[in-house]
Motif scaffolding. Sequence first.
Motif, PDB file in Angstrom:
ATOM      1  N   ARG A   1       4.276   3.035  -6.097  1.00  0.00           N
ATOM      2  CA  ARG A   1       4.422   4.429  -6.534  1.00  0.00           C
ATOM      3  C   ARG A   1       3.151   5.231  -6.260  1.00  0.00           C
ATOM      4  O   ARG A   1       3.217   6.352  -5.742  1.00  0.00           O
ATOM      5  CB  ARG A   1       4.772   4.482  -8.024  1.00  0.00           C
ATOM      6  CG  ARG A   1       5.098   5.891  -8.525  1.00  0.00           C
ATOM      7  CD  ARG A   1       5.461   5.880 -10.003  1.00  0.00           C
ATOM      8  NE  ARG A   1       5.948   7.176 -10.428  1.00  0.00           N
ATOM      9  CZ  ARG A   1       5.172   8.210 -10.768  1.00  0.00           C
ATOM     10  NH1 ARG A   1       3.851   8.085 -10.736  1.00  0.00           N
ATOM     11  NH2 ARG A   1       5.704   9.363 -11.135  1.00  0.00           N
ATOM     12  N   ALA A   2       1.996   4.653  -6.598  1.00  0.00           N
ATOM     13  CA  ALA A   2       0.730   5.344  -6.360  1.00  0.00           C
ATOM     14  C   ALA A   2       0.519   5.589  -4.865  1.00  0.00           C
ATOM     15  O   ALA A   2       0.082   6.679  -4.454  1.00  0.00           O
ATOM     16  CB  ALA A   2      -0.429   4.534  -6.933  1.00  0.00           C
ATOM     17  N   CYS A   3       0.841   4.601  -4.051  1.00  0.00           N
ATOM     18  CA  CYS A   3       0.693   4.752  -2.599  1.00  0.00           C
ATOM     19  C   CYS A   3       1.608   5.844  -2.063  1.00  0.00           C
ATOM     20  O   CYS A   3       1.189   6.677  -1.248  1.00  0.00           O
ATOM     21  CB  CYS A   3       1.013   3.438  -1.898  1.00  0.00           C
ATOM     22  SG  CYS A   3      -0.250   2.162  -2.032  1.00  0.00           S
ATOM     23  N   ALA A   4       2.852   5.835  -2.509  1.00  0.00           N
ATOM     24  CA  ALA A   4       3.825   6.804  -1.992  1.00  0.00           C
ATOM     25  C   ALA A   4       3.434   8.229  -2.338  1.00  0.00           C
ATOM     26  O   ALA A   4       3.482   9.132  -1.495  1.00  0.00           O
ATOM     27  CB  ALA A   4       5.212   6.481  -2.533  1.00  0.00           C
TER      28      ALA A   4
ATOM     29  N   VAL B   1      -1.915  -5.012  -2.722  1.00  0.00           N
ATOM     30  CA  VAL B   1      -2.348  -3.642  -2.387  1.00  0.00           C
ATOM     31  C   VAL B   1      -2.169  -3.386  -0.893  1.00  0.00           C
ATOM     32  O   VAL B   1      -1.667  -2.331  -0.490  1.00  0.00           O
ATOM     33  CB  VAL B   1      -3.816  -3.429  -2.815  1.00  0.00           C
ATOM     34  CG1 VAL B   1      -4.377  -2.138  -2.229  1.00  0.00           C
ATOM     35  CG2 VAL B   1      -3.915  -3.414  -4.334  1.00  0.00           C
ATOM     36  N   TYR B   2      -2.577  -4.337  -0.078  1.00  0.00           N
ATOM     37  CA  TYR B   2      -2.408  -4.207   1.376  1.00  0.00           C
ATOM     38  C   TYR B   2      -0.945  -4.058   1.755  1.00  0.00           C
ATOM     39  O   TYR B   2      -0.575  -3.174   2.536  1.00  0.00           O
ATOM     40  CB  TYR B   2      -3.031  -5.417   2.078  1.00  0.00           C
ATOM     41  CG  TYR B   2      -2.387  -5.774   3.389  1.00  0.00           C
ATOM     42  CD1 TYR B   2      -2.534  -4.952   4.501  1.00  0.00           C
ATOM     43  CD2 TYR B   2      -1.594  -6.915   3.511  1.00  0.00           C
ATOM     44  CE1 TYR B   2      -1.914  -5.265   5.710  1.00  0.00           C
ATOM     45  CE2 TYR B   2      -0.986  -7.239   4.709  1.00  0.00           C
ATOM     46  CZ  TYR B   2      -1.138  -6.408   5.808  1.00  0.00           C
ATOM     47  OH  TYR B   2      -0.516  -6.710   6.997  1.00  0.00           O
ATOM     48  N   LEU B   3      -0.096  -4.927   1.208  1.00  0.00           N
ATOM     49  CA  LEU B   3       1.322  -4.895   1.573  1.00  0.00           C
ATOM     50  C   LEU B   3       2.015  -3.626   1.069  1.00  0.00           C
ATOM     51  O   LEU B   3       2.873  -3.058   1.759  1.00  0.00           O
ATOM     52  CB  LEU B   3       2.034  -6.131   1.026  1.00  0.00           C
ATOM     53  CG  LEU B   3       1.741  -7.447   1.753  1.00  0.00           C
ATOM     54  CD1 LEU B   3       2.277  -8.625   0.942  1.00  0.00           C
ATOM     55  CD2 LEU B   3       2.341  -7.443   3.161  1.00  0.00           C
ATOM     56  N   ALA B   4       1.639  -3.161  -0.130  1.00  0.00           N
ATOM     57  CA  ALA B   4       2.236  -1.930  -0.660  1.00  0.00           C
ATOM     58  C   ALA B   4       1.834  -0.728   0.196  1.00  0.00           C
ATOM     59  O   ALA B   4       2.664   0.131   0.528  1.00  0.00           O
ATOM     60  CB  ALA B   4       1.803  -1.718  -2.108  1.00  0.00           C
ATOM     61  N   HIS B   5       0.559  -0.670   0.561  1.00  0.00           N
ATOM     62  CA  HIS B   5       0.073   0.375   1.460  1.00  0.00           C
ATOM     63  C   HIS B   5       0.841   0.331   2.780  1.00  0.00           C
ATOM     64  O   HIS B   5       1.287   1.363   3.306  1.00  0.00           O
ATOM     65  CB  HIS B   5      -1.428   0.177   1.674  1.00  0.00           C
ATOM     66  CG  HIS B   5      -2.024   0.991   2.764  1.00  0.00           C
ATOM     67  ND1 HIS B   5      -2.218   0.499   4.037  1.00  0.00           N
ATOM     68  CD2 HIS B   5      -2.496   2.269   2.780  1.00  0.00           C
ATOM     69  CE1 HIS B   5      -2.779   1.426   4.790  1.00  0.00           C
ATOM     70  NE2 HIS B   5      -2.954   2.515   4.050  1.00  0.00           N
ATOM     71  N   SER B   6       1.017  -0.877   3.313  1.00  0.00           N
ATOM     72  CA  SER B   6       1.743  -1.025   4.575  1.00  0.00           C
ATOM     73  C   SER B   6       3.215  -0.655   4.423  1.00  0.00           C
ATOM     74  O   SER B   6       3.795  -0.021   5.319  1.00  0.00           O
ATOM     75  CB  SER B   6       1.618  -2.463   5.088  1.00  0.00           C
ATOM     76  OG  SER B   6       0.279  -2.777   5.403  1.00  0.00           O
ATOM     77  N   ARG B   7       3.820  -1.037   3.298  1.00  0.00           N
ATOM     78  CA  ARG B   7       5.236  -0.697   3.063  1.00  0.00           C
ATOM     79  C   ARG B   7       5.447   0.813   3.146  1.00  0.00           C
ATOM     80  O   ARG B   7       6.394   1.293   3.769  1.00  0.00           O
ATOM     81  CB  ARG B   7       5.656  -1.233   1.689  1.00  0.00           C
ATOM     82  CG  ARG B   7       6.878  -0.581   1.047  1.00  0.00           C
ATOM     83  CD  ARG B   7       8.163  -0.960   1.752  1.00  0.00           C
ATOM     84  NE  ARG B   7       9.309  -0.287   1.164  1.00  0.00           N
ATOM     85  CZ  ARG B   7       9.826   0.858   1.586  1.00  0.00           C
ATOM     86  NH1 ARG B   7       9.283   1.497   2.618  1.00  0.00           N
ATOM     87  NH2 ARG B   7      10.890   1.386   1.015  1.00  0.00           N
ATOM     88  N   VAL B   8       4.563   1.578   2.534  1.00  0.00           N
ATOM     89  CA  VAL B   8       4.699   3.034   2.498  1.00  0.00           C
ATOM     90  C   VAL B   8       4.396   3.649   3.862  1.00  0.00           C
ATOM     91  O   VAL B   8       5.162   4.470   4.370  1.00  0.00           O
ATOM     92  CB  VAL B   8       3.776   3.621   1.411  1.00  0.00           C
ATOM     93  CG1 VAL B   8       3.708   5.145   1.522  1.00  0.00           C
ATOM     94  CG2 VAL B   8       4.276   3.215   0.027  1.00  0.00           C
TER      95      VAL B   8
ATOM     96  N   ILE C   1       3.423  -4.631  -8.263  1.00  0.00           N
ATOM     97  CA  ILE C   1       3.917  -4.125  -6.977  1.00  0.00           C
ATOM     98  C   ILE C   1       4.530  -2.741  -7.145  1.00  0.00           C
ATOM     99  O   ILE C   1       4.237  -1.821  -6.366  1.00  0.00           O
ATOM    100  CB  ILE C   1       4.950  -5.107  -6.371  1.00  0.00           C
ATOM    101  CG1 ILE C   1       4.245  -6.363  -5.860  1.00  0.00           C
ATOM    102  CG2 ILE C   1       5.750  -4.450  -5.247  1.00  0.00           C
ATOM    103  CD1 ILE C   1       5.178  -7.491  -5.482  1.00  0.00           C
ATOM    104  N   GLN C   2       5.358  -2.552  -8.159  1.00  0.00           N
ATOM    105  CA  GLN C   2       5.999  -1.254  -8.342  1.00  0.00           C
ATOM    106  C   GLN C   2       4.989  -0.162  -8.675  1.00  0.00           C
ATOM    107  O   GLN C   2       5.086   0.965  -8.164  1.00  0.00           O
ATOM    108  CB  GLN C   2       7.082  -1.352  -9.425  1.00  0.00           C
ATOM    109  CG  GLN C   2       8.378  -1.988  -8.944  1.00  0.00           C
ATOM    110  CD  GLN C   2       8.979  -1.255  -7.756  1.00  0.00           C
ATOM    111  OE1 GLN C   2       9.054  -0.039  -7.736  1.00  0.00           O
ATOM    112  NE2 GLN C   2       9.404  -2.016  -6.739  1.00  0.00           N
ATOM    113  N   ARG C   3       4.006  -0.467  -9.521  1.00  0.00           N
ATOM    114  CA  ARG C   3       2.968   0.528  -9.831  1.00  0.00           C
ATOM    115  C   ARG C   3       2.182   0.905  -8.576  1.00  0.00           C
ATOM    116  O   ARG C   3       1.877   2.080  -8.341  1.00  0.00           O
ATOM    117  CB  ARG C   3       2.012  -0.012 -10.901  1.00  0.00           C
ATOM    118  CG  ARG C   3       2.603  -0.132 -12.291  1.00  0.00           C
ATOM    119  CD  ARG C   3       1.494  -0.253 -13.341  1.00  0.00           C
ATOM    120  NE  ARG C   3       0.557  -1.338 -13.072  1.00  0.00           N
ATOM    121  CZ  ARG C   3       0.712  -2.583 -13.486  1.00  0.00           C
ATOM    122  NH1 ARG C   3       1.792  -2.922 -14.192  1.00  0.00           N
ATOM    123  NH2 ARG C   3      -0.202  -3.510 -13.226  1.00  0.00           N
ATOM    124  N   THR C   4       1.857  -0.100  -7.791  1.00  0.00           N
ATOM    125  CA  THR C   4       1.051   0.142  -6.598  1.00  0.00           C
ATOM    126  C   THR C   4       1.847   0.916  -5.556  1.00  0.00           C
ATOM    127  O   THR C   4       1.324   1.836  -4.908  1.00  0.00           O
ATOM    128  CB  THR C   4       0.549  -1.196  -6.021  1.00  0.00           C
ATOM    129  OG1 THR C   4      -0.099  -1.941  -7.051  1.00  0.00           O
ATOM    130  CG2 THR C   4      -0.422  -0.958  -4.882  1.00  0.00           C
TER     131      THR C   4
END
Length: 262
Positions: A185-188, A117-124, A180-183
Amino acid sequence: MLSAKSLFREILDHDESFRLFCSIAAGGEAQGGWENGRIAALAPPGQRALAPKIARHGADEDKHGRIFTALLRKRGLTPAPVPPETDYTMLLERRGIGLSHARLRRDEPLTERDIVVYLAHSRVTEQRAAEQMALLLKHFAGHPEIGRAVRLIADDEDNHLAYTHEELLRLAAAGQGRFIQRTLRACALAEIRVHRDVSLAVMARMSRLLGWSRTRSALLAAGIRAVYCYERLVGWHRMVTLGMPARRDPLGDPATPAPEFV
């Protein structure tokens, strides 16, 4: 003119608008520094090797906050209160994106999914930051007042974005791909809404400070909404794709100290 260069030059040349811009930026970077520091401290046993990179990310964010504060001091200005409607970081948290401050204040180890979750948030969010700094770099890399800061921060943001790609790909290979992909998408999708709302709020504040006409303000607001429509339809895809970056292990070295600007 309504070009990005001319608009930012207006903000840069006016003390109160520059004060607000730097204060918003410094506040967001400081929050990011605290969040990364806590995540590094709470990293789960299976991800302890990642903790120094997370801490390096946080140190960079802290450094950026100090740089924006130093730019204010250089002009003889003090930080301004950050209006709640312009607080990008906290508005994302309220939408449930990333790890909440309440969670990070508890002295309980995070899980591997928390790290995703942290990394996905950071990626976006680092995608957004890298793009914004690339725009400033294009127009103001040689500016005598902010050029040095822009060059340093832009390089750091590129490193942060590369790091999130690299680490998410590692976790995807370990079996976390679908989550990762679900997270992502939601973040973006949440981020583009928050970015629209914050952009409109900042634009309204700048309009009052700089005395823009109603027509100009309306055109700028329409442009912000048009960008959101594009991102809602197709633009968000750029925030969720993953590819091995050219910069490998970009946060593997110790953080560089902030240069002195005053």
